[in-house]
Design a protein around this motif. Structure first.
Motif: not given
Ligand code: ATP
Ligand code: MG
Lengths: 239, 240
Positions: A20-23, A179-181, A190-195
């Motif tokens: 996530f940080l890289e993204g 990246r998250a997606d 784990s879409y919920g936490p990712a979004y």
């Protein structure tokens, strides 16, 4: 198994936080470059649109209307999918910078135009009556006044621009949204936490900008109340 | 110093100035009066190239004012004071005054400020040097605008109704400054409705009506026995 926000899903996310940080880094990079491009284009076309030369005004009009009235996603897909057929192939990040930068450049041009035309005619009269040329008047008298007017709307543009870089997710751009997606889609689900986390990260990028804009607006308002500095004693009468 | 030969000016179909001939010698003080819309502003805006005459010629110090040289000519000869002051709101009073000397006349900052302090004294506003225009009263803004015009030390000073946007109690402070100026050897053209000022200061009064220069005469003669019927009608309206 638990719901979309179960503890297990959160734990996975924090184990992979570097993705996530890289993204976020990529998103900031693309946003900064696109903003630079949008400002350059916006100032050039904004000046064109207030020029006394008709061809320049028309050119600016066409640019602004075209990009304001077509969706960003078409512009991005056009560069990504159509241009390769004429041999123009670009890396995804460059597509992001060009697409988002040119798109927002049209909005910045409108902001700049509105700023310049909001300066009263009397300012031009005063400048020209002192012998300032068009360029000098622009530089010393009109633009400095324009900047304070356009900074808040430009800040809003910057915020929209950051959010719009998420369009890169559609062309596998490697930005935060992508990246998250793909992290969520590839196995973890784990879409919920990712979004949710992604939303927070976008908020963290945008909110300081909004804060800064508000502070700047206040500073301009208070400028008039600034305290006077040193005043030398009067010269002898009759000079 | 200033010569107009057959100057006409139209905005579209509207003829605003019709065949104006005028000669102003160096150091002369001229006031222009006339009804609203008669073309007074347009006339002096032509002299410092804010408007271009449709036909006719203008000479400043013997040199023709052309599309190609007007920025240079204005920079060399003219300064103007406006009805609405038109101070630069993003600059302090002092910076308003020093901007043109520094950027156009290439004076050093120290020298420009020395000149600025001098003219701040002339208009009596030394203590306002570091404030922004928006904190000044109308009369004070106009006096700063006069200091700004003076600081470039031009030979020609143009005033377009400098007191008509002011509250009555501030008119005199601005007129006092202008009366003091009129003792210097500057060429002044003043559009004004202040007949007292015209009588006291002007070498010649010019009456403009409907774009036509109807009458010009020294103030004594002009006010005591105007020759033209239209002048008489106008004077009787404003003097009573
Ligand atoms: N830029 C312009 N475009 C079109 N018409 C104009 C323009 N400037 C002035 N006019 C018109 O020209 C005429 C003369 O205007 P001008 O401002 O010279 O009159 P004036 O004698 O200064 O009037 P006032 O006493 O009201 O200031 C008016 O009818 C005005 O509407
Ligand atoms: Mg006028």
């Amino acid at each position: 198994m638990g719901g979309p926000f179960s503890f297990r899903r959160w734990a996975r996310l924090f184990a992979d936080y570097s993705i996530f940080l890289e993204g976020m880094g990529i998103t900031l990079l693309v946003a900064a470059a696109a903003l630079g491009l949008a400002l350059v284009l916006g100032i050039i076309f904004g000046l064109f649109s207030t020029s006394s030369l008709r061809p320049l005004r028309s050119l600016s009009r066409v640019y602004v209307e075209f990009f304001q009235n077509t969706p960003l996603v078409i512009q991005i897909f056009f560069i990504y999918n159509a241009l390769p057929y004429v041999g123009i192939r670009m890396p995804e990040l460059l597509i992001g910078v060009l697409g988002v930068g040119v798109y927002h450049g049209a909005y910045v041009a409108e902001v700049v135009r509105a700023g310049i035309t909001s300066i009263p005619r009397g300012q031009w009269d005063a400048a020209r009556s002192q012998g300032f040329s068009y360029v000098q008047a622009m530089r010393h008298i009109i633009l400095p006044q324009t900047i304070t007017i356009v900074l808040p709307p430009l800040g809003n543009q910057a915020v929209n621009l950051i959010k719009n870089t998420s369009i890169l997710a559609l062309i596998a751009g490697g930005d935060l949204m992508y990246r998250a997606d793909s992290w969520a889609a590839n196995g973890t689900l784990s879409y919920g936490p990712a979004y949710a986390v992604t939303g927070v990260l976008y908020f963290l990028m945008c909110f300081p900008l909004v804060k800064w804009v508000r502070k700047h607006e206040l500073r301009i308002k208070n400028r008039d109340a600034r305290a006077p500095a040193d005043i030398p004693p009067a010269e002898k009468a009759g000079a | 110093m200033i010569r107009l030969n057959g100057v006409c000016k139209s905005f579209g179909n509207l003829e605003v100035l019709r065949d104006i001939d005028l000669h102003v010698a160096e150091g002369e003080k001229i006031t222009i009066i006339g009804p609203s819309g008669s073309g007074k502003s347009t006339l002096i805006r032509c002299i410092n190239a804010l408007e271009r005459p449709t036909t006719g010629e203008i000479f400043l110090n013997g040199e023709p004012l052309l599309a190609s040289n007007h920025t240079q000519m204005v920079r060399m000869y003219c300064a103007m004071v406006f009805q609405q002051f038109n101070l630069y709101p993003h600059l302090t009073a002092l910076q308003n005054i020093t901007l043109a000397p520094v950027k156009l006349q290439k004076k050093g900052r120290a020298e420009a400020e020395e000149i600025a302090w001098h003219y701040l004294d002339v208009v009596g506003l030394r203590e306002k040097a570091h404030v922004y225009p928006s904190t000044l009263s109308g009369g004070q803004q106009q006096r700063i605008a006069i200091a700004r015009a003076l600081a470039t030390r031009q030979k020609i000073l143009l005033f377009d109704e400098p007191t008509s946007a002011l509250d009555p109690e501030m008119v005199q402070e601005v007129l006092d400054v202008m009366i003091r100026l009129s003792q210097e050897f500057i060429t002044m053209i003043v559009v004004t409705h202040e007949m007292g000022f015209a009588k006291q200061v002007a070498d010649r009064v010019i009456f403009l009506d409907n774009g036509v220069l109807v009458e010009e005469a020294p103030p004594g003669e002009f006010f005591a026995n105007p020759k033209n019927e239209r002048t008489r009608a106008f004077l009787s309206k404003i003097l009573h």
